[in-house]
Design a protein around this motif. Structure first.
Motif, PDB file in Angstrom:
ATOM      1  N   LYS A  16     -15.331   1.119  -7.007  1.00 49.97           N
ATOM      2  CA  LYS A  16     -15.735   1.415  -5.643  1.00 49.97           C
ATOM      3  C   LYS A  16     -14.507   1.547  -4.732  1.00 49.97           C
ATOM      4  O   LYS A  16     -13.397   1.177  -5.071  1.00 49.97           O
ATOM      5  N   GLY A  17     -14.760   2.074  -3.541  1.00 55.87           N
ATOM      6  CA  GLY A  17     -13.752   2.080  -2.513  1.00 55.87           C
ATOM      7  C   GLY A  17     -12.811   3.264  -2.536  1.00 55.87           C
ATOM      8  O   GLY A  17     -11.826   3.290  -1.806  1.00 55.87           O
ATOM      9  N   ILE A  18     -13.063   4.289  -3.354  1.00 59.59           N
ATOM     10  CA  ILE A  18     -12.230   5.488  -3.382  1.00 59.59           C
ATOM     11  C   ILE A  18     -12.878   6.512  -2.458  1.00 59.59           C
ATOM     12  O   ILE A  18     -13.963   6.997  -2.724  1.00 59.59           O
ATOM     13  N   SER A  19     -12.217   6.857  -1.345  1.00 57.93           N
ATOM     14  CA  SER A  19     -12.856   7.721  -0.352  1.00 57.93           C
ATOM     15  C   SER A  19     -12.711   9.197  -0.686  1.00 57.93           C
ATOM     16  O   SER A  19     -13.588   9.996  -0.382  1.00 57.93           O
ATOM     17  N   GLN A  20     -11.608   9.579  -1.323  1.00 59.66           N
ATOM     18  CA  GLN A  20     -11.397  10.990  -1.649  1.00 59.66           C
ATOM     19  C   GLN A  20     -10.854  11.122  -3.066  1.00 59.66           C
ATOM     20  O   GLN A  20      -9.865  10.497  -3.418  1.00 59.66           O
TER      21      GLN A  20
ATOM     22  N   ARG B 240     -15.512  13.602  -1.336  1.00 58.05           N
ATOM     23  CA  ARG B 240     -15.101  12.817  -0.164  1.00 58.05           C
ATOM     24  C   ARG B 240     -16.274  11.967   0.307  1.00 58.05           C
ATOM     25  O   ARG B 240     -17.370  12.487   0.558  1.00 58.05           O
ATOM     26  N   ASP B 241     -16.059  10.668   0.401  1.00 54.64           N
ATOM     27  CA  ASP B 241     -17.066   9.728   0.892  1.00 54.64           C
ATOM     28  C   ASP B 241     -18.409   9.896   0.180  1.00 54.64           C
ATOM     29  O   ASP B 241     -19.474   9.892   0.792  1.00 54.64           O
ATOM     30  N   GLY B 242     -18.330  10.059  -1.146  1.00 53.52           N
ATOM     31  CA  GLY B 242     -19.535  10.109  -1.962  1.00 53.52           C
ATOM     32  C   GLY B 242     -20.247  11.438  -1.978  1.00 53.52           C
ATOM     33  O   GLY B 242     -21.315  11.566  -2.601  1.00 53.52           O
TER      34      GLY B 242
ATOM     35  N   GLU C 180     -18.832   7.140  -7.017  1.00 56.39           N
ATOM     36  CA  GLU C 180     -18.284   5.964  -7.690  1.00 56.39           C
ATOM     37  C   GLU C 180     -18.226   6.239  -9.188  1.00 56.39           C
ATOM     38  O   GLU C 180     -19.173   6.742  -9.784  1.00 56.39           O
TER      39      GLU C 180
END
Length: 396
Positions: free
Chosen positions: A3-7, A31-33, A381
């Motif tokens: 988790k926590g990867i925005s791009q 980007r942002d899911g 994710e």
């Protein structure tokens, strides 16, 4: 999941998205899911987490339309994450494990906690597949209760399920199929119908007659499961004879669902079907506890159809946009269109000497390639995935 990867940048992969007729090498940006772009070269990667997809195939998240992700709820159930995200599948279609009397429990204990998304077909039988045979008389159904359950769970119930098997044929008979069809039609949902009785076929088998009458009731958007079965009640015989009701159903727009299973799939019948143009609309597994040895994952079943003569693009279409359409989810899933949730499967076409089996029909097929999932993205994710071809079914 990571988790926590925005791009995220997936670069140098072979992108196959039949919904957009894309088959090209390139990049996918998340980007942002959400999917930001597909196919475009990206030079500025400073703020991105980069995955090199050289030698890999990037597809929309795989969808298994017909399975039973219900471990602990029903004896036939299997763990949803094992046949879902861990196998590269982002959406599972539960094929009627629960009926009106126990659907609330199925939702509470299986569907809601799952990391893998699950949409459901409500079984005509009140108790679903908790006990088999599930319908002996009309007393095993409660139409009013089923209507109430569908109304209260419109967000996850996407159809009605009925099995056209001998106990139903000898009990309610064709009226049982008519009840299921009316329940589905009144709710503006498709009917998913199982054909095939697990026993040897006899001369002038009455189950063939029953299936032919039942299939004639299916309309556009309804789903004919196990249409490649070798069993009595199947619509294609081992000698290549095709009952005309099957061809008529296909022309009406009935969805042909391969739904492999343990007892309901034949390489011989599949070859006859494909040679006559009766290719699957959807490839699915019917994964439940007895099936794991012959169809351990959707990727393995897809590999079988490649060796039966379908193209890579065809089997991906049959496990992405086509099941999405069958579930009424094509605006949300089954595609890599920018703006859609980043549900993505990454696979590799591995070379080797593979043996595939069709279940209790007893045929084997030797192949040189296996579709092997490597990772899966769920709303951006990421986690590892695998086909389970080499892994014993320890959770049976």
């Amino acid at each position: 999941m990571c988790k926590g990867i925005s791009q995220i940048l997936l670069k140098n992969g072979l992108i196959i998205d039949p919904s957009q007729k894309i088959h090209q090498k390139g990049s996918v940006v998340i980007r942002d899911g959400k999917i930001l772009s597909v196919g475009e070269d990206v030079s500025d990667t400073e703020m991105m987490t980069v995955f090199d997809m050289e030698g890999k195939i990037i597809t929309p998240g795989l969808i298994d339309l017909h399975c039973h992700p219900a471990a602990g709820f029903a004896s036939i159930g299997v763990p949803e994450e094992e046949i879902g995200l861990k196998s590269g599948v982002t959406l599972l279609g539960d094929a009627g494990t629960a009926g009106s009397a126990n659907f609330e429990a199925m939702r509470l204990f299986i569907v809601n906690p799952a990391n893998t998304d699950i949409l459901c077909f409500l079984n005509l039988a009140s108790a679903g597949l908790i006990r088999l045979p599930e319908i002996r008389t009309e007393n095993d159904t409660d139409i009013e209760e089923a209507r109430d359950v569908i109304s209260a769970n419109k967000d996850i119930i996407r159809g009605v399920k009925v099995r056209a098997v001998e106990p139903l044929a000898h009990g309610p008979g064709i009226k049982g199929i008519e009840l299921a069809k009316k329940l589905a039609s009144d709710a503006n949902l498709p009917l998913m119908m199982h054909v095939g009785e697990t026993r040897p076929r006899v001369s002038d088998d009455k189950m063939d007659d029953f299936s032919r009458a039942a299939v004639s009731l299916l309309e556009k958007g309804d789903i004919l499961s196990h249409y490649l079965t070798w069993e009595p009640g199947g619509m294609i015989l081992a000698d290549g004879t095709v009952y005309p009701e099957l061809e008529a159903a296909r022309k009406r727009g009935v969805i042909l669902d391969s739904s492999h299973g343990l007892n309901h799939f034949s390489f011989t019948v599949a070859r006859h079907a494909i040679s006559k143009g009766l290719i699957p609309t959807v490839i699915s597994t019917d994964l439940c506890s007895p099936v794991l040895s012959s169809a351990p994952s959707l990727a393995v079943v897809m590999s079988k159809f490649i060796h039966l003569g379908l193209s890579l693009d065809q089997v991906i279409e049959m496990t992405t946009i086509q099941p999405a359409k069958a579930l009424g989810e094509e605006k949300k899933r089954g595609s890599l269109k920018p703006g859609m949730t980043a549900d993505i499967t990454v696979m590799e076409l591995t070379k080797g000497n593979y043996i595939f089996r069709d279940g209790t029909n007893g045929e084997t097929l030797h192949g040189e390639v296996l579709l092997e999932p490597r990772m899966v993205f769920k709303a951006g994710e990421v986690m590892p995935a695998y086909s389970r071809y080499h892994i014993p079914p320890a959770f049976t």
